[in-house]
Design a protein around this motif. Structure first.
Motif, PDB file in Angstrom:
ATOM      1  N   PHE A  72       0.846  -1.195   0.000  1.00 15.06           N
ATOM      2  CA  PHE A  72       0.000   0.000   0.000  1.00 15.06           C
ATOM      3  C   PHE A  72       0.882   1.246   0.000  1.00 15.06           C
ATOM      4  O   PHE A  72       0.681   2.179  -0.784  1.00 15.06           O
ATOM      5  N   TYR A  79      -1.197  -2.296  -5.110  1.00 19.33           N
ATOM      6  CA  TYR A  79      -2.132  -2.629  -4.030  1.00 19.33           C
ATOM      7  C   TYR A  79      -3.564  -2.511  -4.533  1.00 19.33           C
ATOM      8  O   TYR A  79      -4.389  -3.416  -4.355  1.00 19.33           O
ATOM      9  N   ALA A  80      -3.861  -1.379  -5.204  1.00 15.66           N
ATOM     10  CA  ALA A  80      -5.219  -1.133  -5.678  1.00 15.66           C
ATOM     11  C   ALA A  80      -5.612  -2.141  -6.752  1.00 15.66           C
ATOM     12  O   ALA A  80      -6.696  -2.729  -6.713  1.00 15.66           O
ATOM     13  N   ARG A 154      -8.240   5.321 -13.073  1.00 14.90           N
ATOM     14  CA  ARG A 154      -9.155   4.388 -12.408  1.00 14.90           C
ATOM     15  C   ARG A 154      -8.967   3.009 -13.027  1.00 14.90           C
ATOM     16  O   ARG A 154      -8.984   2.856 -14.245  1.00 14.90           O
TER      17      ARG A 154
ATOM     18  N   GLY B  77      -7.712  -2.019  -0.514  1.00 13.63           N
ATOM     19  CA  GLY B  77      -7.341  -2.459  -1.858  1.00 13.63           C
ATOM     20  C   GLY B  77      -8.467  -3.193  -2.552  1.00 13.63           C
ATOM     21  O   GLY B  77      -8.760  -2.928  -3.714  1.00 13.63           O
ATOM     22  N   ALA B  81     -10.299   0.675  -4.384  1.00 13.40           N
ATOM     23  CA  ALA B  81      -9.094   0.707  -5.206  1.00 13.40           C
ATOM     24  C   ALA B  81      -8.748   2.133  -5.628  1.00 13.40           C
ATOM     25  O   ALA B  81      -7.583   2.522  -5.621  1.00 13.40           O
ATOM     26  N   TYR B  82      -9.769   2.932  -6.010  1.00 10.40           N
ATOM     27  CA  TYR B  82      -9.426   4.273  -6.467  1.00 10.40           C
ATOM     28  C   TYR B  82      -8.964   5.132  -5.297  1.00 10.40           C
ATOM     29  O   TYR B  82      -8.051   5.952  -5.422  1.00 10.40           O
ATOM     30  N   TYR B  83      -9.565   4.913  -4.152  1.00 11.20           N
ATOM     31  CA  TYR B  83      -9.075   5.561  -2.928  1.00 11.20           C
ATOM     32  C   TYR B  83      -7.599   5.193  -2.710  1.00 11.20           C
ATOM     33  O   TYR B  83      -6.763   6.057  -2.435  1.00 11.20           O
ATOM     34  N   SER B  84      -7.295   3.902  -2.823  1.00 10.88           N
ATOM     35  CA  SER B  84      -5.927   3.434  -2.577  1.00 10.88           C
ATOM     36  C   SER B  84      -4.942   4.066  -3.547  1.00 10.88           C
ATOM     37  O   SER B  84      -3.840   4.454  -3.166  1.00 10.88           O
ATOM     38  N   HIS B  85      -5.369   4.141  -4.807  1.00 14.60           N
ATOM     39  CA  HIS B  85      -4.510   4.799  -5.791  1.00 14.60           C
ATOM     40  C   HIS B  85      -4.359   6.285  -5.459  1.00 14.60           C
ATOM     41  O   HIS B  85      -3.263   6.838  -5.485  1.00 14.60           O
ATOM     42  N   LEU B 460     -16.354   8.080  -5.082  1.00 18.07           N
ATOM     43  CA  LEU B 460     -15.338   7.997  -6.122  1.00 18.07           C
ATOM     44  C   LEU B 460     -14.242   6.985  -5.757  1.00 18.07           C
ATOM     45  O   LEU B 460     -13.524   6.501  -6.623  1.00 18.07           O
ATOM     46  N   GLY B 461     -14.114   6.684  -4.468  1.00 19.99           N
ATOM     47  CA  GLY B 461     -13.021   5.832  -4.008  1.00 19.99           C
ATOM     48  C   GLY B 461     -13.204   4.352  -4.284  1.00 19.99           C
ATOM     49  O   GLY B 461     -12.260   3.584  -4.169  1.00 19.99           O
ATOM     50  N   VAL B 462     -14.421   3.924  -4.655  1.00 19.40           N
ATOM     51  CA  VAL B 462     -14.687   2.483  -4.743  1.00 19.40           C
ATOM     52  C   VAL B 462     -13.919   1.817  -5.863  1.00 19.40           C
ATOM     53  O   VAL B 462     -13.472   2.459  -6.815  1.00 19.40           O
ATOM     54  N   SER B 463     -13.800   0.495  -5.756  1.00 19.17           N
ATOM     55  CA  SER B 463     -13.212  -0.318  -6.815  1.00 19.17           C
ATOM     56  C   SER B 463     -14.227  -0.480  -7.938  1.00 19.17           C
ATOM     57  O   SER B 463     -15.435  -0.350  -7.730  1.00 19.17           O
ATOM     58  N   SER B 464     -13.713  -0.805  -9.125  1.00 20.42           N
ATOM     59  CA  SER B 464     -14.629  -1.098 -10.239  1.00 20.42           C
ATOM     60  C   SER B 464     -14.910  -2.600 -10.269  1.00 20.42           C
ATOM     61  O   SER B 464     -14.750  -3.254 -11.283  1.00 20.42           O
TER      62      SER B 464
END
Lengths: 374, 511
Positions: A72, A79-80, A154, B77, B81-85, B460-464
């Motif tokens: 992370f 990580y993502a 994204r 993660g 995922a977008y939050y993590s990025h 906006l932070g969620v994964s796709s």
């Protein structure tokens, strides 16, 4: 080389250190759990096996947690992408790993055969499933997984659980499982006495042989896969944006690093040396344990050396593959975190060593009679 | 439900489950350290039995904390995922340090705590116990530095080349005043939880006349530690209120159900009925000056109301849109220095423009009506915050009263004389958990619609990921965690009923 490039290389190496640390340290207690139904049949035998890892497994599992945290911090894009892309596989691993702390703690707190049998199987699955799934994940790295990014970076993918469970990846899962079982068997041979020890010792040559064959088979299979190669200019200290390069497929490309640097074959040799010596030295379990630790070291190093500089190859949009040069944290974060690791990791290793020293010696049936034992 | 709601629900449920176990671990670990210190200093075996018995209950709870904590480390993660990025460069660091500095410590020494009674000297074992407690508390520090940054994102800036937030000042992240206040508030709440737990279980023994010497000693430790902790929770809660008053004005306004700006010095609404539809609060009972003092520490600063803050959000969205349009222009002309300078001038409001992404992808074409809707979306759920906060504070004040009474009775050596007090202590058992969970609801639900305040909207932070996957894991976690919780509660009550003698296989030694 620029400072950012060096930091990225160091963090690539540290990623390896963490994975290897996890495979060696948590590996033997995952292996112990995976062997539980086979080497320990009566309740006392089960308790002996469980108590060999009882005082230390919790610290070992932190290697896994730390792995997550460090990826992370240092490789946020990885990580993502990997954890959301491998969603159901990850949830499966988490579910079985969650069973472990409670399994160890709760199992012997109730004197009921069904209660204990239930937790034994929970611990067993907590040993088998993560070992398999981590191998499967590595297998999928070599094949590439279908993913990409939009302009806002994204992540999107069409990975499913079934697509992850393909034949080559399952083979890698078995490589991982055999290496964990070998390590667990060597550990039990070191830390138990009597029947459990004898059964564990008998597993050692078998597990080593299976590992050796499957590892070779996986290598041959990889030589038939398409590897990836960066074909555009990509500065090694560029901002971490995985959409700025062009990547081409190359037949047998995962062997390119080995062809360019033959010394890398030492990683393969380390894995085999470990497997052989674990068998040869099985009457000196302490040395055999060091030998069987070389197996995950060599295996993971082999995979890392083959994939470099790729971290997560994309099969559908190869240009979006994550590499060491475009998936890391900022220079400042990598530098600060390196300082933290340099400062703290030696301390962690020192007190961990002290704990193993305190808890040294085999676990005997009479040791599990105490009320505080698992 | 869409992917955003499913992911939020899963995170909320797994986090709230996790925090059923965390505060007791934090509190009991320190109480074990205190009890064992008394044992090492006095050498009386009853104190060792105290440590061992409360240690058994600690261990059952600890395992659940570890088990439910594993999910938390990876869920950013898997589901965000977008939050993590977007914020991993900042947010990942404290998580990694937590693992290296805190988890290793507690997880390694917890093994010695349980397994090394006969392998270590008394002082060495005491060292192991305190190290375990230290590790537990350090873990709270680092996770609250991470969480504090979500509430008050200092020391970081947006990098257009990587499309994410990056650390600019690590010390600012580390010494974030919000994080410091939240850390002390949270560990103190843990100490209160541990103390109430020990107090309540001991009260249960005293009510039944069992293990009297054991229970009285336990109660004395819990009472003195508890009174200090209960005071600390409230004082640092006030500090949290002040720091939130500086940067999360909407949260304060929502907690207060304060629709319109209060002229200085703002008054505090004790109770009332907030109405979302009409933006009014009915049947208010107000205390003059108090809110002004809590939120601004002054008598001449007004506290802004919800309607005014929505107006401000509207302006910030428009400013943020300039930043967003500039980002699109920079993608076409990456080396244009003028564009980058323009982005720098507007980038602090970029997060507000991103609020529009809930309605359309091409937010640069947003209509005035959509901007107004996005501005209204900055209002959190007022009634929930209003009541959650009031119950939390009410419980906090009750703990002070309870521990003050326990401390006084313990000083008078009359802990076992008053059945009413014992019943009050026993019935207070669930309250610290309720207070902690309500506290997190105030902190996190009150931060909505933001994942990172003013920087990244939650949706906006969620994964796709496929929503079906998340629904599956959500149901799985609920079923799985509930079953584990059932086993946990079964074991806890089993060992509490068994009591120290039968659990440890020892005879109680009268001092």
């Amino acid at each position: 080389m620029s400072e950012y490039e060096i930091l990225r290389l160091i963090w690539w190496a540290l990623l390896g250190v963490l994975l290897i640390g996890f495979a060696i340290m948590d590996g033997f207690d995952l292996g112990t759990a995976a062997l539980l139904p086979f080497v320990a049949r009566s309740d006392v035998e089960r308790r002996v096996a469980i108590n060999t890892v009882g005082p230390v497994w919790e610290g070992n599992q932190v290697w896994f947690i730390l792995g997550g945290g460090a990826i992370f911090a240092a490789w946020p894009a990885l990580y993502a992408a990997s954890f959301s892309g491998f969603y159901l596989a990850m949830i499966l691993v988490l579910a079985t790993l969650i069973l472990r702390p409670v399994g160890f703690k709760f199992r012997s707190k109730v004197e009921d055969a069904r209660w204990r049998a239930f937790w034994d199987y929970a611990l067993f699955s907590g040993g088998i499933v993560p070992a398999l799934v981590f191998g499967v994940a590595f297998g999928n790295l070599f094949e590439g997984v279908p993913f990409g990014f939009d302009a806002d970076l994204r992540f999107h993918s069409t990975i499913t659980l079934l697509s992850l469970l393909n034949p080559f990846a399952l083979l890698c899962g078995l490589v991982s499982l055999s290496m964990i079982v070998l390590h667990g068997a060597v550990w039990l041979n070191l830390k138990t006495t009597g029947t459990v020890k004898a059964r564990a010792a008998a597993v050692v040559p078998f597990a080593a042989l299976v590992f050796a064959l499957l590892f070779a088979l996986a290598g041959i299979w990889v030589s038939q896969l398409d590897g990836l190669r960066i074909v555009s200019a990509l500065a090694h200290d560029a901002p971490s944006n995985p959409l700025m390069k062009t990547v081409a497929r190359a037949a047998g490309g995962w062997f390119a690093n080995f062809a360019a640097h033959p010394a890398l074959w030492l990683t393969v040799a380390t894995a085999y040396l470990g497997a052989v010596m674990a068998v040869v030295l099985r009457r000196q379990p302490g040395l055999a344990f060091i030998a069987s630790a070389l197996v995950p070291l060599g295996t993971i190093a082999t995979a890392g050396a083959a994939l470099f500089p790729f971290l997560l190859p994309s099969s559908s949009e190869p240009n979006a593959s994550l590499t060491v040069w475009d998936a890391s944290s900022s220079r400042l974060t990598l530098a600060v975190m390196l300082g933290v690791v340099v400062l703290l990791l030696p301390v962690v290793l020192a007190y961990t060593a002290w704990v193993y020293r305190v808890m040294r010696g085999p676990v005997r049936p009479e040791d599990v009679a105490s009320k505080t034992a698992y | 439900m869409d992917i955003v709601e499913l992911s939020r629900l899963q995170f909320a449920i797994t986090a709230l489950y996790h925090f059923l176990f965390v505060p007791l671990t934090i509190g009991l670990s320190v109480l074990l350290g205190i009890m064992e210190t008394v044992y090492v200093m006095t050498g009386r075996p009853i104190w060792r039995d105290l440590v061992k018995f409360w240690g058994v209950l600690f261990g059952i709870n600890f395992a659940m904390g570890v088990a439910t904590g594993i999910t938390m480390e990876f869920q950013f993660g898997t589901n965000w995922a977008y939050y993590s990025h977007y914020v991993g460069d900042v947010f990942g660091a404290p998580l990694a340090i937590e693992g290296l500095m805190a988890f290793f410590l507690e997880a390694t020494f917890v093994g010695l705590f349980f397994f090394a009674w006969d392998r270590l000297s008394r002082v060495q074992h005491l060292f192991a116990t305190w190290t375990l407690a230290l590790g537990t508390n350090l873990s709270a520090l680092w996770i609250l530095i991470a969480n504090g940054w979500m509430q008050y994102p200092v020391g970081a800036r947006f990098n257009v080349d990587t499309m994410r937030m990056e650390v600019s000042d690590f010390m600012a992240v580390l010494f974030n005043p919000v994080a410091q206040a939240k850390f002390v508030h949270t560990v103190s709440a843990g100490y209160v939880t541990g103390s109430v737990f020990v107090l309540a279980v001991s009260a249960y023994y005293l009510l039944r006349g069992r293990h009297v010497e054991f229970a009285k000693r336990s109660m004395t430790v819990a009472a003195s530690f508890g009174i200090a902790s209960a005071l600390s929770v409230v004082v640092l809660g006030d500090e949290s209120g002040y720091t939130a008053g500086q940067n999360q004005k909407m949260k304060i306004a929502a907690i207060e159900a304060m629709w319109n700006t209060e002229p200085a010095p703002a008054s505090f609404t004790v109770v009332g009925l907030p109405d979302l539809a009409t933006h009014t609060t009915l049947y208010q009972v107000k205390v003059p000056w108090v809110l002004g003092l809590i939120a601004t520490r002054s008598v001449d600063t007004p506290v802004p109301g919800i309607n005014e803050l929505v107006g401000l959000a509207h302006d910030r969205i428009k400013n943020g849109l300039i930043a967003y349009e500039t980002i699109l222009a920079i993608r076409k002309a990456p080396h244009d220095a003028a564009l980058r300078a323009k982005l720098d001038a507007h980038v602090t409001d970029l997060g507000y423009a991103l609020l529009l992404k809930r309605q359309r992808g091409d937010i640069e074409n947003a209509t005035e009506a959509q901007i107004a809707q996005a501005a209204s979306s900055t209002i959190p759920n007022v009634p929930v915050l209003f009541w959650a906060f009031r119950f939390m504070v009410g419980f906090g004040l009750w703990f002070i009263a309870l521990f003050a009474l326990a401390f006084w009775l313990s000083a008078k050596r009359r802990l076992d004389r008053h059945r009413l007090f014992l019943w009050a202590a026993l019935l207070s058992l669930p309250l610290p958990w309720l207070a902690s969970e309500l506290g997190w609801i105030v902190a996190e639900y009150g931060r909505q619609p933001w994942a990172v305040e003013d920087v990244l909207p939650t949706f906006l932070g969620v994964s796709s990921t496929d929503p079906g996957n998340v629904l599956f894991s959500l149901i799985g976690f609920v079923v799985f965690y509930s079953a584990l919780l059932g086993a946990d509660l079964y074991l806890l009550q089993k060992y509490i009923r068994l009591g120290p003698d039968a659990t440890l296989g020892t005879k109680e030694v009268a001092a």
